[in-house]
Design a protein around this motif. Structure first.
Motif, PDB file in Angstrom:
ATOM      1  N   LEU A 267     -14.695  14.794   8.453  1.00 52.89           N
ATOM      2  CA  LEU A 267     -13.286  14.388   8.484  1.00 52.89           C
ATOM      3  C   LEU A 267     -13.059  13.284   9.517  1.00 52.89           C
ATOM      4  O   LEU A 267     -12.285  12.342   9.268  1.00 52.89           O
ATOM      5  N   ILE A 268     -13.732  13.392  10.657  1.00 55.43           N
ATOM      6  CA  ILE A 268     -13.616  12.343  11.674  1.00 55.43           C
ATOM      7  C   ILE A 268     -14.169  11.022  11.142  1.00 55.43           C
ATOM      8  O   ILE A 268     -13.564   9.952  11.308  1.00 55.43           O
ATOM      9  N   PHE A 269     -15.335  11.082  10.485  1.00 55.02           N
ATOM     10  CA  PHE A 269     -15.933   9.875   9.913  1.00 55.02           C
ATOM     11  C   PHE A 269     -14.977   9.216   8.922  1.00 55.02           C
ATOM     12  O   PHE A 269     -14.788   7.989   8.932  1.00 55.02           O
ATOM     13  N   ALA A 270     -14.365  10.037   8.054  1.00 56.63           N
ATOM     14  CA  ALA A 270     -13.444   9.503   7.051  1.00 56.63           C
ATOM     15  C   ALA A 270     -12.219   8.871   7.712  1.00 56.63           C
ATOM     16  O   ALA A 270     -11.793   7.768   7.328  1.00 56.63           O
ATOM     17  N   PHE A 271     -11.664   9.542   8.711  1.00 50.19           N
ATOM     18  CA  PHE A 271     -10.486   9.030   9.409  1.00 50.19           C
ATOM     19  C   PHE A 271     -10.788   7.688  10.073  1.00 50.19           C
ATOM     20  O   PHE A 271     -10.006   6.728   9.955  1.00 50.19           O
ATOM     21  N   MET A 272     -11.923   7.608  10.773  1.00 49.66           N
ATOM     22  CA  MET A 272     -12.268   6.388  11.494  1.00 49.66           C
ATOM     23  C   MET A 272     -12.468   5.221  10.522  1.00 49.66           C
ATOM     24  O   MET A 272     -12.060   4.090  10.815  1.00 49.66           O
ATOM     25  N   PHE A 273     -13.080   5.476   9.368  1.00 53.27           N
ATOM     26  CA  PHE A 273     -13.301   4.391   8.413  1.00 53.27           C
ATOM     27  C   PHE A 273     -11.984   3.932   7.776  1.00 53.27           C
ATOM     28  O   PHE A 273     -11.746   2.734   7.609  1.00 53.27           O
ATOM     29  N   ILE A 274     -11.132   4.890   7.421  1.00 51.48           N
ATOM     30  CA  ILE A 274      -9.864   4.542   6.766  1.00 51.48           C
ATOM     31  C   ILE A 274      -8.979   3.711   7.695  1.00 51.48           C
ATOM     32  O   ILE A 274      -8.359   2.727   7.281  1.00 51.48           O
ATOM     33  N   ILE A 275      -8.913   4.086   8.955  1.00 51.15           N
ATOM     34  CA  ILE A 275      -8.016   3.418   9.904  1.00 51.15           C
ATOM     35  C   ILE A 275      -8.620   2.130  10.453  1.00 51.15           C
ATOM     36  O   ILE A 275      -7.931   1.118  10.602  1.00 51.15           O
ATOM     37  N   TYR A 276      -9.914   2.138  10.751  1.00 49.77           N
ATOM     38  CA  TYR A 276     -10.511   1.016  11.488  1.00 49.77           C
ATOM     39  C   TYR A 276     -11.575   0.241  10.703  1.00 49.77           C
ATOM     40  O   TYR A 276     -12.221  -0.640  11.282  1.00 49.77           O
ATOM     41  N   LYS A 277     -11.784   0.585   9.436  1.00 52.72           N
ATOM     42  CA  LYS A 277     -12.710  -0.150   8.579  1.00 52.72           C
ATOM     43  C   LYS A 277     -14.101  -0.284   9.210  1.00 52.72           C
ATOM     44  O   LYS A 277     -14.721   0.698   9.539  1.00 52.72           O
ATOM     45  N   ASN A 278     -14.611  -1.514   9.377  1.00 52.51           N
ATOM     46  CA  ASN A 278     -15.964  -1.695   9.914  1.00 52.51           C
ATOM     47  C   ASN A 278     -16.097  -1.191  11.348  1.00 52.51           C
ATOM     48  O   ASN A 278     -17.164  -0.710  11.755  1.00 52.51           O
ATOM     49  N   LEU A 279     -15.036  -1.328  12.123  1.00 50.95           N
ATOM     50  CA  LEU A 279     -15.066  -0.762  13.479  1.00 50.95           C
ATOM     51  C   LEU A 279     -15.256   0.747  13.413  1.00 50.95           C
ATOM     52  O   LEU A 279     -15.965   1.343  14.230  1.00 50.95           O
ATOM     53  N   GLY A 280     -14.615   1.368  12.423  1.00 50.80           N
ATOM     54  CA  GLY A 280     -14.776   2.810  12.238  1.00 50.80           C
ATOM     55  C   GLY A 280     -16.189   3.177  11.839  1.00 50.80           C
ATOM     56  O   GLY A 280     -16.742   4.184  12.313  1.00 50.80           O
ATOM     57  N   LEU A 281     -16.817   2.360  10.967  1.00 53.62           N
ATOM     58  CA  LEU A 281     -18.209   2.609  10.595  1.00 53.62           C
ATOM     59  C   LEU A 281     -19.125   2.521  11.813  1.00 53.62           C
ATOM     60  O   LEU A 281     -20.057   3.322  11.976  1.00 53.62           O
ATOM     61  N   GLY A 319     -14.664  15.135  20.922  1.00 52.11           N
ATOM     62  CA  GLY A 319     -13.298  14.625  20.864  1.00 52.11           C
ATOM     63  C   GLY A 319     -13.066  13.495  21.849  1.00 52.11           C
ATOM     64  O   GLY A 319     -12.391  12.503  21.532  1.00 52.11           O
ATOM     65  N   MET A 320     -13.645  13.611  23.038  1.00 52.94           N
ATOM     66  CA  MET A 320     -13.502  12.552  24.038  1.00 52.94           C
ATOM     67  C   MET A 320     -14.222  11.278  23.596  1.00 52.94           C
ATOM     68  O   MET A 320     -13.757  10.165  23.867  1.00 52.94           O
ATOM     69  N   ALA A 321     -15.372  11.449  22.905  1.00 51.01           N
ATOM     70  CA  ALA A 321     -16.103  10.282  22.403  1.00 51.01           C
ATOM     71  C   ALA A 321     -15.275   9.546  21.357  1.00 51.01           C
ATOM     72  O   ALA A 321     -15.174   8.308  21.368  1.00 51.01           O
ATOM     73  N   VAL A 322     -14.662  10.307  20.436  1.00 52.09           N
ATOM     74  CA  VAL A 322     -13.810   9.702  19.415  1.00 52.09           C
ATOM     75  C   VAL A 322     -12.588   9.052  20.064  1.00 52.09           C
ATOM     76  O   VAL A 322     -12.202   7.926  19.718  1.00 52.09           O
ATOM     77  N   ASP A 323     -11.988   9.759  21.016  1.00 53.82           N
ATOM     78  CA  ASP A 323     -10.795   9.246  21.695  1.00 53.82           C
ATOM     79  C   ASP A 323     -11.108   7.944  22.432  1.00 53.82           C
ATOM     80  O   ASP A 323     -10.302   7.003  22.424  1.00 53.82           O
TER      81      ASP A 323
END
Length: 453
Positions: A267-281, A319-323
């Motif tokens: 779910l975190i992977f999906a959220f990061m990609f949807i919001i931040y595109k390549n930065l999320g990847l 969570g801190m890493a994602v944040d």
């Protein structure tokens, strides 16, 4: 040229990540050997609530030889037991139960005898000049500060190094002075029975002595040291209860925890990609390396045993890493909206967001250090995993993620949408344009006024 090199670097990074995941998750036989490799994750020691362990309860009886109340003697005994047991089992919990009992819980142990042998069969320890259970004791357990295995390389002997208290050192010096003249034996009694009778060959001063003879292996010497330590407890202990405890959350607890963690990670992977595109990847790739490094450290560090509070520490670190990544990416977005190009926005975004990321992580690390220092048992386990997670989190956020972004910019540094960014207008240029327009409007108004005249 840069683009090809960057693509080649990402392919290499992907291969390393894949190898790391295989080494973390899977077990397999090494070809042409008899060795079976177990993944990092399987090498992590599990705590009492995840794998079960051993529980023992001792009744405490006040010792006439120890000073202070029964509560004081129990506290002193708990301190000695804690130092003895946690050296081999860092997640062990030793606490007072009721008014006159000590409860010991040691996780990840199937055989209760392993723990009971480590504690020793508590018995009264006495050093005597005569071979008689009724003879007067010159030294007792309260005169001994520590007893531990030692190997004497000069004589090639296994033995036990005993350190006495200040008062015990004086007593032992006087005793050996008397026995050394005739090289007489020193009789050591445990529980009223003769345990050992080493010969005193010389006067011993300095508050330390080395006992050897009859110990052919390290295991035998360690057992000897444990026997001596069992007679140094401030109270008289008698085993009241011993049990093998199954995992308190059931046999499937760990499996369910892993499944929940994987679902959360997806779910975190999906959220990061949807919001931040390549930065999320890029952030997701960084989180994969975070997981690999964390699992490796948890498996190799000897003081770590994973409990449910420890799992909470890992999740908090994740969570801190994602944040941290989100804070940096939002700052990069702000820089782009201000009119900067992508490379300049990345550089400025990391520079300005790193302070906030460091502040939040360092304060958490300080809290984890305090918990590890003052806490015991499950609290200390939580502190250890949190501390390790936070250190790895800072490294992957500020170093790994930044490195990956720099490589990605060599492939594409102009496509704002690919990075989930919005191209802004340079405020300085906008302000200059507005000034020019105001001057033109003013000139037009002045011309109109002249014509009216």
């Amino acid at each position: 040229m840069k683009k090809k090199r960057a693509i080649r670097n990402f392919i290499l990074i992907g291969i390393v990540a894949l190898i790391g995941l295989v080494l973390t998750i899977f077990s397999f036989d090494i070809p042409f050997t008899y060795y079976t490799y177990n993944g990092f994750a399987k090498g992590i020691q599990l705590g009492l609530d995840l794998k079960g362990g051993v529980m023992a309860v001792y009744d405490c009886e006040k010792s006439s030889e120890s000073e202070g109340s029964l509560d004081d003697q129990i506290d002193a005994t708990i301190s000695r037991l804690t130092n003895l047991i946690t050296a081999d089992y860092p997640e062990a919990t030793i606490i007072k139960q009721g008014n006159s009992q000590i409860r010991i819980e040691v996780p990840d142990v199937d055989n209760p005898d392993e723990v009971l042998d480590l504690i020793g069969e508590p018995a009264k320890l006495e050093f005597k000049k005569e071979e008689s259970d009724t003879a007067e004791a010159v030294l007792t357990g309260k005169d001994i500060k520590s007893a531990e295995y030692q190997y004497d390389s000069s004589s090639n002997q296994h033995g036990v190094s005993i350190t006495f208290t200040t008062a015990g050192a004086t007593k032992f010096y006087n005793l050996t002075s008397e026995l050394a003249t005739s090289q007489s034996p020193l009789y050591i009694y445990l529980g009223g029975e003769l345990f050992s009778s080493p010969t005193v060959k010389e006067v011993i001063s300095g508050g330390k002595t080395f006992i050897s003879g009859g110990m052919n292996t390290q295991a035998e010497a360690e057992a000897y040291a444990t026997k001596i330590l069992s007679g140094t407890y401030s109270v008289n202990l008698s085993l009241s209860e011993k049990n093998v405890i199954t995992a308190t959350l059931g046999e499937d607890a760990l499996t369910l925890s892993i499944i929940a963690g994987l679902i959360g990670l997806v779910l975190i992977f999906a959220f990061m990609f949807i919001i931040y595109k390549n930065l999320g990847l890029i952030a997701n790739l960084s989180l994969i390396f975070y997981t690999i490094i964390l699992m490796f450290l948890l498996s190799v560090l000897p003081f770590v045993q994973l409990t449910l509070p420890g799992v909470a520490g890992i999740i908090l670190g994740l969570g801190m890493a994602v944040d941290g990544n989100i804070v940096i990416f939002e700052r990069i977005k702000d820089e782009c909206k201000a009119g900067k190009k992508i490379p300049a926005s990345v550089k400025s975004g990391f520079k300005r967001a790193s302070v906030a990321v460091l502040d939040s992580n360092i304060t958490t690390i300080i809290a984890a250090i305090v918990l590890a220092w003052l806490g015991t048992g499950a609290i200390r386990g939580f502190a250890y995993t949190l501390l390790i997670s936070m250190v790895v989190s800072m490294f992957t956020t500020l170093v790994v993620t930044r490195g990956f972004i720099n490589i990605a910019l060599d492939i594409n540094c102009t496509n704002y949408k690919a990075y989930g960014l919005t191209k802004g207008v340079d405020l300085n240029k906008t302000a200059t344009t507005e000034v020019i327009e105001v001057k033109e409007d003013t000139n037009k108004e002045e011309v109109k006024e002249v014509k009216n005249v």
